[in-house]
Write an enzyme that holds these catalytic residues in place. Structure first.
Site, PDB file in Angstrom:
ATOM      1  N   ASP A   1      32.258  48.639  34.253  1.00  0.00           N
ATOM      2  CA  ASP A   1      30.875  49.028  34.519  1.00  0.00           C
ATOM      3  C   ASP A   1      30.722  50.482  34.108  1.00  0.00           C
ATOM      4  OD1 ASP A   1      30.035  46.573  35.578  1.00  0.00           O
ATOM      5  OD2 ASP A   1      30.669  47.116  37.596  1.00  0.00           O
TER       6      ASP A   1
ATOM      7  N   ASP B   1      25.457  42.621  33.030  1.00  0.00           N
ATOM      8  CA  ASP B   1      24.696  42.618  34.287  1.00  0.00           C
ATOM      9  C   ASP B   1      23.202  42.767  34.005  1.00  0.00           C
ATOM     10  OD1 ASP B   1      27.137  42.575  35.687  1.00  0.00           O
ATOM     11  OD2 ASP B   1      27.176  44.752  35.880  1.00  0.00           O
TER      12      ASP B   1
END
Length: 183
Positions: free
Chosen positions: A132, A154
């Site tokens: 991330d 995401d």
């Protein structure tokens, strides 16, 4: 396979492939440019618009909002890799066989599938967790000073789920209006 079937049911998977490729390329860039230091869980990169948007490198061994990050490796592997692959494959088969979806909904579902596989690839091939790197200031809304760090996969899932829900709501309103008008 006829042209209409290909155009309506197979072509949207191009979006899934694009999401997967962009997601994996950006993750490779982050891993190469911002290596996590031993003993830490995060490396800071750069920020934009003051500290509104930061590019950082963090690993998430859980799912959304790091749910399950502390669970055992076997439980995480089954719940976060095997089960989602089964669900995504079933969704692909249903999407190809079903005539229930509009063209827009098919493209939205393809974006969700691409995002899902983008993160599953990380869960399978990156033992340290999903990469991330997008960190956004959230100004204390819902108790978050910063929104949980996320990635391209995401983003694709969230945006495409929202678009899919909107398309369902628009369809319901349209059906309701047509039923009223026909009375």
């Amino acid at each position: 396979m006829d042209k209409k079937f290909f155009k309506e049911r197979v072509l949207p998977f191009l979006l899934a492939i694009i999401v997967i490729v962009i997601d994996q390329i950006t993750k490779c860039i982050i891993v190469k440019m911002l290596p996590i230091q031993p003993g830490t869980y995060m490396t800071y990169g750069t920020q934009f618009f003051g500290d509104f948007l930061r590019i950082i490198h963090i690993r998430n061994t859980g799912v959304a909002f790091s749910i399950g990050a502390g669970w055992t490796y076997l439980v995480r592997r089954i719940l976060f890799s095997v089960l989602p692959v089964i669900v995504l494959v079933c969704l692909i088969v249903y999407m190809i066989k079903s005539s229930e979806f509009t063209k827009f909904q098919r493209w939205s579902i393809a974006g969700i599938i691409g995002g899902g596989f983008g993160n599953i690839i990380d869960r399978i091939f990156r033992p340290d967790g999903v990469v991330d790197f997008i960190d956004v200031k959230f100004y204390g809304i819902f108790g978050y000073e910063r929104w949980p760090t996320f990635n391209i996969a995401d983003s694709a899932v969230v945006v495409c789920v929202i678009l899919f829900i909107i398309s369902l709501l628009v369809g319901l309103v349209k059906d309701s209006k047509e039923k009223k008008d026909s009375k």
